[in-house]
Design a protein around this motif. Sequence first.
Motif, PDB file in Angstrom:
ATOM      1  N   UNK A 213     -25.901  27.928  30.795  1.00  0.00           N
ATOM      2  CA  UNK A 213     -25.996  29.263  30.200  1.00  0.00           C
ATOM      3  C   UNK A 213     -24.774  30.114  30.554  1.00  0.00           C
ATOM      4  N   UNK A 214     -24.187  29.882  31.723  1.00  0.00           N
ATOM      5  CA  UNK A 214     -22.971  30.627  32.071  1.00  0.00           C
ATOM      6  C   UNK A 214     -21.803  30.171  31.204  1.00  0.00           C
ATOM      7  N   UNK A 215     -21.715  28.888  30.921  1.00  0.00           N
ATOM      8  CA  UNK A 215     -20.666  28.392  30.024  1.00  0.00           C
ATOM      9  C   UNK A 215     -20.858  28.929  28.611  1.00  0.00           C
ATOM     10  N   UNK A 216     -22.099  28.974  28.150  1.00  0.00           N
ATOM     11  CA  UNK A 216     -22.363  29.535  26.818  1.00  0.00           C
ATOM     12  C   UNK A 216     -21.973  31.009  26.772  1.00  0.00           C
ATOM     13  N   UNK A 217     -22.271  31.737  27.849  1.00  0.00           N
ATOM     14  CA  UNK A 217     -21.889  33.153  27.919  1.00  0.00           C
ATOM     15  C   UNK A 217     -20.368  33.294  27.890  1.00  0.00           C
ATOM     16  N   UNK A 218     -19.654  32.435  28.643  1.00  0.00           N
ATOM     17  CA  UNK A 218     -18.190  32.487  28.676  1.00  0.00           C
ATOM     18  C   UNK A 218     -17.598  32.215  27.298  1.00  0.00           C
ATOM     19  N   UNK A 219     -18.199  31.292  26.577  1.00  0.00           N
ATOM     20  CA  UNK A 219     -17.705  30.975  25.234  1.00  0.00           C
ATOM     21  C   UNK A 219     -17.825  32.181  24.315  1.00  0.00           C
ATOM     22  N   UNK A 220     -18.953  32.896  24.434  1.00  0.00           N
ATOM     23  CA  UNK A 220     -19.155  34.078  23.589  1.00  0.00           C
ATOM     24  C   UNK A 220     -18.309  35.258  24.049  1.00  0.00           C
ATOM     25  N   UNK A 221     -18.345  35.533  25.352  1.00  0.00           N
ATOM     26  CA  UNK A 221     -17.730  36.754  25.881  1.00  0.00           C
ATOM     27  C   UNK A 221     -16.205  36.636  25.984  1.00  0.00           C
ATOM     28  N   UNK A 222     -15.727  35.488  26.464  1.00  0.00           N
ATOM     29  CA  UNK A 222     -14.289  35.339  26.725  1.00  0.00           C
ATOM     30  C   UNK A 222     -13.575  34.479  25.699  1.00  0.00           C
ATOM     31  N   UNK A 223     -14.315  33.941  24.728  1.00  0.00           N
ATOM     32  CA  UNK A 223     -13.708  33.146  23.639  1.00  0.00           C
ATOM     33  C   UNK A 223     -12.897  31.971  24.178  1.00  0.00           C
ATOM     34  N   UNK A 224     -13.499  31.220  25.114  1.00  0.00           N
ATOM     35  CA  UNK A 224     -12.801  30.104  25.742  1.00  0.00           C
ATOM     36  C   UNK A 224     -13.486  28.788  25.398  1.00  0.00           C
ATOM     37  N   UNK A 225     -12.759  27.693  25.607  1.00  0.00           N
ATOM     38  CA  UNK A 225     -13.368  26.374  25.588  1.00  0.00           C
ATOM     39  C   UNK A 225     -14.109  26.176  26.915  1.00  0.00           C
ATOM     40  N   UNK A 226     -15.103  25.303  26.925  1.00  0.00           N
ATOM     41  CA  UNK A 226     -15.890  25.127  28.137  1.00  0.00           C
ATOM     42  C   UNK A 226     -16.096  23.648  28.454  1.00  0.00           C
ATOM     43  N   UNK A 227     -16.267  23.367  29.759  1.00  0.00           N
ATOM     44  CA  UNK A 227     -16.579  22.024  30.229  1.00  0.00           C
ATOM     45  C   UNK A 227     -17.646  22.132  31.315  1.00  0.00           C
ATOM     46  N   UNK A 228     -18.725  21.388  31.144  1.00  0.00           N
ATOM     47  CA  UNK A 228     -19.736  21.267  32.189  1.00  0.00           C
ATOM     48  C   UNK A 228     -19.369  20.051  33.035  1.00  0.00           C
ATOM     49  N   UNK A 229     -18.974  20.272  34.289  1.00  0.00           N
ATOM     50  CA  UNK A 229     -18.439  19.160  35.069  1.00  0.00           C
ATOM     51  C   UNK A 229     -19.495  18.113  35.405  1.00  0.00           C
ATOM     52  N   UNK A 230     -20.774  18.453  35.271  1.00  0.00           N
ATOM     53  CA  UNK A 230     -21.816  17.463  35.505  1.00  0.00           C
ATOM     54  C   UNK A 230     -21.978  16.504  34.324  1.00  0.00           C
ATOM     55  N   UNK A 231     -21.351  16.833  33.216  1.00  0.00           N
ATOM     56  CA  UNK A 231     -21.496  16.005  32.029  1.00  0.00           C
ATOM     57  C   UNK A 231     -20.291  15.112  31.769  1.00  0.00           C
TER      58      UNK A 231
END
Length: 382
Positions: A213-231
């Motif tokens: 959910x923090x990565x999803x928030x970052x994508x919306x708020x900061x317009x960035x690409x995201x990586x979940x390191x557990x995946x």
Amino acid sequence: MRALTYQGPFKVRVENKPDPRLEHPQDVILKVTRTAICGSDLHLLHGLVPDTRVGHTFGHEFTGVVEELGSEVSQLHKGDRVVVPFNISCGTCFYCQRGLTASCENSNPSSDVACGVYGYSHTTGGYDGGQAEYVRVPFADVGPLKIPDGMEDEEALFLGDILPTGYMGAEMGEIKGGETVVVFGAGPVGLFAMRSAWLMGAGRVIAVDCVQYRLDFAERYAKVETVNFREVDDIVLYLKELFEGRGPDVCIDAVGMEAEGSLGQRVLGLGLKLEAGAPTVLTWCIDVVRKGGNVSIVGVYGPPWNLMPIGTAMNKGLTLRMNQCNVRRYMPHLLQHIREGRIDAKGIITHRFPLEEAPKAYHLFAQKQDGCVKCVLTPGHA
């Protein structure tokens, strides 16, 4: 007054404490209007910061209204609304004169490492913090910034810590235009580092975290690409391959001592406390960034030592820059960014609680429940 108090690891409560009083002619007393829970408050909550004493009041992000003034205060008046930097600085010492207010020599004379900090244990001077109805502010002509008329307290609140810290994190990466940036940590400081990287001209920004959910928030708020390191199988190799096998130009550590991702480091640093936290992200930054790249460290680590691959950093020719943020230096500039709409500072607030519910807010934030990104507390005044 009502104030949050530390009762030992993993336990806080709100109780009655004596009202703060003027102790020096340069003090003011603020009636707190907004105060926030910071990720570094969790280090205190979890018993990771030495000399955090029972009864201490946390809180180093707050706004307030001036209630009382010492006889030597000239820049503030009763009724002024202000936001206060988390670091307490005298304005006159060797370091303050050079803009290095986070290294002030006079606000914490018992330490040659840390300046005075609100609500951050007796290693930083033992100053009670702002998660209370009232707070004493030393050197009041130096730190506090007046909040302009027509601006909400919540719009200015994060000028006291996390916005300048995130901005400085990006600035220390020496982003001049087109650089590629990886920000480790999609919490509040990381989010502001991402937004600041874009302001400085970054060409590509990637956020790394393990809480979706923090990565999803970052994508919306900061317009960035995201990586979940557990995946991914190996976060270092994965990130290097995203940048032609070399790695990005800049890595920003916006996590610090309670990093996930390495069981061994967590056991050594957080369980056995044989080093100052778990430097997992710091190690990743050094391994991921390209040769000759920049590593910027704004995640909190405590003294005296951590296991880190300094040999790798040396042989890769890296530049490592780090500091507690010299907050006052950045406040006027970032105030303009907020007022002119380039940074939506209060947009990261997901939860608001009355001060009396602070223990609930701490639990929610620490356990990363209910999509919590940032908690703000509102003191109730009689």
